[in-house]
Design a protein around this motif. Sequence first.
Motif, PDB file in Angstrom:
ATOM      1  N   LEU A  62      10.865   9.887  -8.778  1.00  0.00           N
ATOM      2  CA  LEU A  62      11.268  10.858  -7.753  1.00  0.00           C
ATOM      3  C   LEU A  62      10.118  11.750  -7.329  1.00  0.00           C
ATOM      4  N   THR A  63       9.206  12.025  -8.256  1.00  0.00           N
ATOM      5  CA  THR A  63       8.051  12.865  -7.926  1.00  0.00           C
ATOM      6  C   THR A  63       6.911  12.059  -7.311  1.00  0.00           C
ATOM      7  N   ALA A  64       7.110  10.765  -7.166  1.00  0.00           N
ATOM      8  CA  ALA A  64       6.051   9.887  -6.646  1.00  0.00           C
ATOM      9  C   ALA A  64       6.454   9.248  -5.322  1.00  0.00           C
ATOM     10  N   ARG A  65       7.302   9.902  -4.560  1.00  0.00           N
ATOM     11  CA  ARG A  65       7.780   9.314  -3.305  1.00  0.00           C
ATOM     12  C   ARG A  65       6.640   8.994  -2.335  1.00  0.00           C
ATOM     13  N   ASN A  66       5.574   9.759  -2.408  1.00  0.00           N
ATOM     14  CA  ASN A  66       4.473   9.583  -1.463  1.00  0.00           C
ATOM     15  C   ASN A  66       3.329   8.753  -2.028  1.00  0.00           C
ATOM     16  N   THR A  67       3.583   8.034  -3.107  1.00  0.00           N
ATOM     17  CA  THR A  67       2.519   7.218  -3.684  1.00  0.00           C
ATOM     18  C   THR A  67       2.074   6.134  -2.713  1.00  0.00           C
ATOM     19  N   LYS A  68       0.819   5.725  -2.860  1.00  0.00           N
ATOM     20  CA  LYS A  68       0.270   4.700  -1.968  1.00  0.00           C
ATOM     21  C   LYS A  68       0.433   3.294  -2.526  1.00  0.00           C
ATOM     22  N   ALA A  69       0.706   3.179  -3.826  1.00  0.00           N
ATOM     23  CA  ALA A  69       0.802   1.852  -4.433  1.00  0.00           C
ATOM     24  C   ALA A  69       1.563   1.939  -5.740  1.00  0.00           C
ATOM     25  N   LEU A  70       2.251   0.836  -6.078  1.00  0.00           N
ATOM     26  CA  LEU A  70       3.071   0.797  -7.283  1.00  0.00           C
ATOM     27  C   LEU A  70       3.069  -0.622  -7.849  1.00  0.00           C
ATOM     28  N   LEU A 102      10.884   4.286  -2.195  1.00  0.00           N
ATOM     29  CA  LEU A 102       9.500   4.299  -1.714  1.00  0.00           C
ATOM     30  C   LEU A 102       9.352   3.361  -0.528  1.00  0.00           C
ATOM     31  N   SER A 103      10.184   3.512   0.452  1.00  0.00           N
ATOM     32  CA  SER A 103      10.262   2.547   1.546  1.00  0.00           C
ATOM     33  C   SER A 103       9.024   2.540   2.426  1.00  0.00           C
ATOM     34  N   ASN A 104       8.136   3.538   2.279  1.00  0.00           N
ATOM     35  CA  ASN A 104       6.966   3.604   3.153  1.00  0.00           C
ATOM     36  C   ASN A 104       5.790   2.772   2.650  1.00  0.00           C
ATOM     37  N   ILE A 105       5.889   2.125   1.454  1.00  0.00           N
ATOM     38  CA  ILE A 105       4.726   1.387   0.931  1.00  0.00           C
ATOM     39  C   ILE A 105       5.098  -0.042   0.540  1.00  0.00           C
ATOM     40  N   GLY A 106       6.006  -0.649   1.256  1.00  0.00           N
ATOM     41  CA  GLY A 106       6.486  -1.968   0.873  1.00  0.00           C
ATOM     42  C   GLY A 106       5.410  -2.995   0.619  1.00  0.00           C
ATOM     43  N   GLU A 107       4.332  -2.963   1.403  1.00  0.00           N
ATOM     44  CA  GLU A 107       3.292  -3.966   1.250  1.00  0.00           C
ATOM     45  C   GLU A 107       2.381  -3.689   0.055  1.00  0.00           C
ATOM     46  N   TYR A 108       2.528  -2.535  -0.571  1.00  0.00           N
ATOM     47  CA  TYR A 108       1.697  -2.193  -1.722  1.00  0.00           C
ATOM     48  C   TYR A 108       2.515  -2.024  -2.994  1.00  0.00           C
ATOM     49  N   ILE A 109       3.647  -2.696  -3.078  1.00  0.00           N
ATOM     50  CA  ILE A 109       4.441  -2.745  -4.299  1.00  0.00           C
ATOM     51  C   ILE A 109       4.288  -4.134  -4.904  1.00  0.00           C
ATOM     52  N   TYR A 110       3.859  -4.182  -6.146  1.00  0.00           N
ATOM     53  CA  TYR A 110       3.606  -5.447  -6.830  1.00  0.00           C
ATOM     54  C   TYR A 110       4.539  -5.567  -8.036  1.00  0.00           C
ATOM     55  N   TYR A 111       4.932  -6.798  -8.334  1.00  0.00           N
ATOM     56  CA  TYR A 111       5.845  -7.048  -9.447  1.00  0.00           C
ATOM     57  C   TYR A 111       5.311  -8.159 -10.352  1.00  0.00           C
ATOM     58  N   ARG A 112       5.655  -8.070 -11.609  1.00  0.00           N
ATOM     59  CA  ARG A 112       5.465  -9.180 -12.540  1.00  0.00           C
ATOM     60  C   ARG A 112       6.663  -9.214 -13.478  1.00  0.00           C
ATOM     61  N   SER A 113       6.930 -10.364 -14.023  1.00  0.00           N
ATOM     62  CA  SER A 113       8.035 -10.532 -14.951  1.00  0.00           C
ATOM     63  C   SER A 113       7.546 -11.304 -16.165  1.00  0.00           C
ATOM     64  N   SER A 114       7.954 -10.878 -17.349  1.00  0.00           N
ATOM     65  CA  SER A 114       7.529 -11.538 -18.572  1.00  0.00           C
ATOM     66  C   SER A 114       8.627 -11.472 -19.612  1.00  0.00           C
ATOM     67  N   MET A 115       8.435 -12.226 -20.677  1.00  0.00           N
ATOM     68  CA  MET A 115       9.430 -12.321 -21.741  1.00  0.00           C
ATOM     69  C   MET A 115       9.058 -11.414 -22.892  1.00  0.00           C
ATOM     70  N   THR A 116      10.055 -10.925 -23.607  1.00  0.00           N
ATOM     71  CA  THR A 116       9.855 -10.139 -24.812  1.00  0.00           C
ATOM     72  C   THR A 116      10.677 -10.745 -25.933  1.00  0.00           C
ATOM     73  N   ASP A 117      10.219 -10.573 -27.165  1.00  0.00           N
ATOM     74  CA  ASP A 117      10.977 -11.092 -28.303  1.00  0.00           C
ATOM     75  C   ASP A 117      11.902 -10.037 -28.890  1.00  0.00           C
TER      76      ASP A 117
END
Length: 208
Positions: free
Chosen positions: A145-153, A179-194
């Motif tokens: 919530l405090t990072a609404r204006n972030t440039k990348a995530l 954070l709808s203003n930075i859609g092109e700078y949002i990155y995701y990864r998915s991994s497994m945990t034991d």
Amino acid sequence: MKYHMDDSYIDDTPSAFLYQRIMNCYPKSAIGCFIINDDWDEHALLELKQESEAWFLVGLQIDDSEFERLDIIEGVVRCQPDEVKDVTELLDVNAASTIIGIDVVDIKSLFECGNLFQFIQASATGESESDLIKITTHKLVDQLLTARNTKALFIGMESVQSLPMEAFAYVADAVEGLLSNIGEYIYYRSSMTDEPKSFHLKAIYALA
């Protein structure tokens, strides 16, 4: 938003590795991570980059001490001392074990969006996977919530089994709605945990 089929890694070289000054030698990696207050200077960092063949370096700031901003450092991530391993593992995109992933080029693009970043994380345990995903997502969004204006995530998802696309969509919709203003700078990864009956979200975002 960036994600793709994670099938491009053919060796065991980590994309991110945590280096210490006391090491006799520096193993190879693409992203050289180091704790800033471990007495690294420009000469030592140049030596680290050359010997490890790292594409770029990322400093981890675990306290409020001042540090010299050097051009050789791509970015600095603020985190708690007990989160150093979590940050390094998040940046080690070669270790992503499911179909949603990114590569080191994307991590480089992430750090080009700023110099200073913050690490946050959220988790939950329980029997219902859908409940775990909802609870953890809401915990992460509250911190953002405090990072609404972030440039990348950059967000990493960890679960005991491969996530269905519906789960990924739930997380993405919640985050991108905030954070709808930075859609092109949002990155995701998915991994497994034991870790059984758990779901984790870990994130790095650029500070304004």
